[in-house]
Design a protein around this motif. Structure first.
Motif, PDB file in Angstrom:
ATOM      1  N   TYR A 149     -12.357 -22.240  23.928  1.00  0.00           N
ATOM      2  CA  TYR A 149     -12.374 -20.945  24.603  1.00  0.00           C
ATOM      3  C   TYR A 149     -11.282 -20.038  24.039  1.00  0.00           C
ATOM      4  N   GLY A 150     -10.999 -20.182  22.750  1.00  0.00           N
ATOM      5  CA  GLY A 150     -10.020 -19.330  22.100  1.00  0.00           C
ATOM      6  C   GLY A 150      -8.634 -19.948  22.052  1.00  0.00           C
ATOM      7  N   ILE A 175      -6.815 -23.782  22.006  1.00  0.00           N
ATOM      8  CA  ILE A 175      -5.967 -24.300  20.921  1.00  0.00           C
ATOM      9  C   ILE A 175      -4.529 -24.434  21.437  1.00  0.00           C
ATOM     10  N   GLN A 176      -4.042 -23.372  22.093  1.00  0.00           N
ATOM     11  CA  GLN A 176      -2.685 -23.409  22.640  1.00  0.00           C
ATOM     12  C   GLN A 176      -2.531 -24.586  23.604  1.00  0.00           C
ATOM     13  N   GLY A 177      -3.512 -24.771  24.460  1.00  0.00           N
ATOM     14  CA  GLY A 177      -3.477 -25.859  25.431  1.00  0.00           C
ATOM     15  C   GLY A 177      -3.400 -27.226  24.764  1.00  0.00           C
ATOM     16  N   LYS A 178      -4.193 -27.430  23.720  1.00  0.00           N
ATOM     17  CA  LYS A 178      -4.178 -28.721  23.012  1.00  0.00           C
ATOM     18  C   LYS A 178      -2.807 -28.972  22.388  1.00  0.00           C
ATOM     19  N   LEU A 179      -2.252 -27.934  21.738  1.00  0.00           N
ATOM     20  CA  LEU A 179      -0.941 -28.085  21.097  1.00  0.00           C
ATOM     21  C   LEU A 179       0.135 -28.398  22.133  1.00  0.00           C
ATOM     22  N   GLU A 180       0.130 -27.629  23.226  1.00  0.00           N
ATOM     23  CA  GLU A 180       1.170 -27.825  24.246  1.00  0.00           C
ATOM     24  C   GLU A 180       1.046 -29.199  24.880  1.00  0.00           C
ATOM     25  N   PRO A 182      -7.376 -20.970  32.749  1.00  0.00           N
ATOM     26  CA  PRO A 182      -7.402 -21.845  33.914  1.00  0.00           C
ATOM     27  C   PRO A 182      -8.668 -22.717  33.864  1.00  0.00           C
ATOM     28  N   ASN A 183      -8.588 -23.912  34.399  1.00  0.00           N
ATOM     29  CA  ASN A 183      -9.766 -24.787  34.558  1.00  0.00           C
ATOM     30  C   ASN A 183     -10.398 -25.334  33.280  1.00  0.00           C
TER      31      ASN A 183
END
Lengths: 247, 247
Positions: B17-18, B29-34, B23-24
């Protein structure tokens, strides 16, 4: 009057159960082609392939032929096929050919390419078409081992079908092993290949490259005629049928 | 003591989703890295990206930075990330950098490439990374139109965010339009781009190529400052962030 047509096909085999129809699924390349051609002609159609690629194996130059009764021109049939086939199957070329042409019986040779990724980074954009070995193989050792495999041999040790009753003698003309960027390509040319043969050859050559076998051991391996002694079957996704030769 | 690190990333954005957390879902990409870096350090981590790529957009040279407290070397962090990140995200490079380095504030320019497939056959192996227009565009007309867009302009007509309150003035330094084989690449370089701007520019240039607009009409379009008058938003899958420039 039926006309015979020769087709050259490219496909991303990732989501298919291989070339050949299977009961209970329409996810085969042959099945997709026959279904579109049956829809086009209103009749049952049999597509004959030069060989059967396994589940997950790709093609850039698969050849097939089909006898059709249609008023459409070659260009119209080609357009119809590419319009109705899914986006992962493409008919690259289609031509009327002699009634006697049979894509399997008349095939003189085949070229397969097996691609490993041995670079440092992950192959984000090509990952569906390469196998990533866990170690980096020694390419020179692989090349030495490959030399023992060239020629006419009984390849029973490299045959994935334990119930194979026909001859397992085949001729491998060449195995080219080239590294370009992070990609290690093993290009095989031969008169024909047994089931899983290219993938077992690749797995065995990789094991030589990892130092688990010697190049010289290929000689005994051919003599042993036992699948149990050869290497692992390299995964389907690295394999691509590149070309089929005819007169 | 925290150390700041600069990373260069490549990713296949197809299933995300970019860039930016949402949320949810953990499919950003940012979420995976963090999430991998939090797992590595045992602490909450914030990864700062040079920009936000939209859902489905790819990158070969996204830049991000992150402040980490760790005993690991650069090479160890890189290895850890590539091991735990999914196969469609790769950290190409990671280096310690000045504490003051901020991947977004310090970015001087960006290069995006939009790829259309305009060949005769279906792009079986690259289909996830190209857009296939329904007509073949006239490339010369597109190049003429692109000239009007070069320079510093108010790109409000090409801004996908209807609630944009900040300045919509940007500088586009170059738009290179090149055909190679069946691929038509539009390479944009500029100081920064508005939301969907590259995709709306591409859709509009394609409409010029289709003969639906004149190259000269770009001038009025810029003056009109109305998104309603520009072309369609070309699909995300053809877009790739190639490079971010710094001093």
């Amino acid at each position: 009057m039926k006309q015979n047509y020769k087709m050259v096909l490219a496909y991303d085999g990732s989501r298919y159960y291989g070339w050949e129809h299977q009961p209970n699924t329409d996810l085969t390349i042959q099945g997709k082609l026959e279904s579109v051609l049956s829809q086009m002609t209103g009749k049952d159609v049999e597509v004959i392939g030069a060989g059967r690629t396994d589940a997950g194996v790709h093609a850039k130059g698969m050849v097939a032929n089909v006898h059709l009764e249609t008023d459409k021109t070659e260009a119209e049939i080609l357009e119809y096929l590419n319009h109705y086939l899914p986006e992962d199957i493409c008919v690259m070329d289609l031509r009327a050919c002699s009634d006697r042409f049979h894509s399997r019986y008349n095939a003189l040779g085949k070229t397969y390419c097996y691609t490993c990724y041995v670079g440092d980074k992950k192959p984000v954009f090509t990952r569906r078409f390469v196998y990533i070995p866990e170690q980096k193989p020694d390419v020179e050792r692989m090349r030495k081992a490959a030399e023992y495999l060239i020629g006419t041999h009984d390849f029973a040790s490299f045959c994935g079908n334990p119930k194979m009753k026909k001859s397992t003698v085949r001729r491998v003309d060449s195995i080219r092993i080239e590294q370009k960027g992070g990609y290690l390509n093993l290009t095989y040319h031969g008169t024909g290949f047994l089931q899983y043969m290219v993938r077992i050859l690749t797995g065995t050559l990789l094991e030589v490259g990892f130092g688990l076998r010697t190049p010289e051991s290929m000689e005994e391996l051919l003599e042993a005629k036992s699948r149990l002694l050869a290497g692992f079957t390299a995964p389907a996704k690295g394999l691509c049928l590149m070309e089929v030769d005819y007169e």
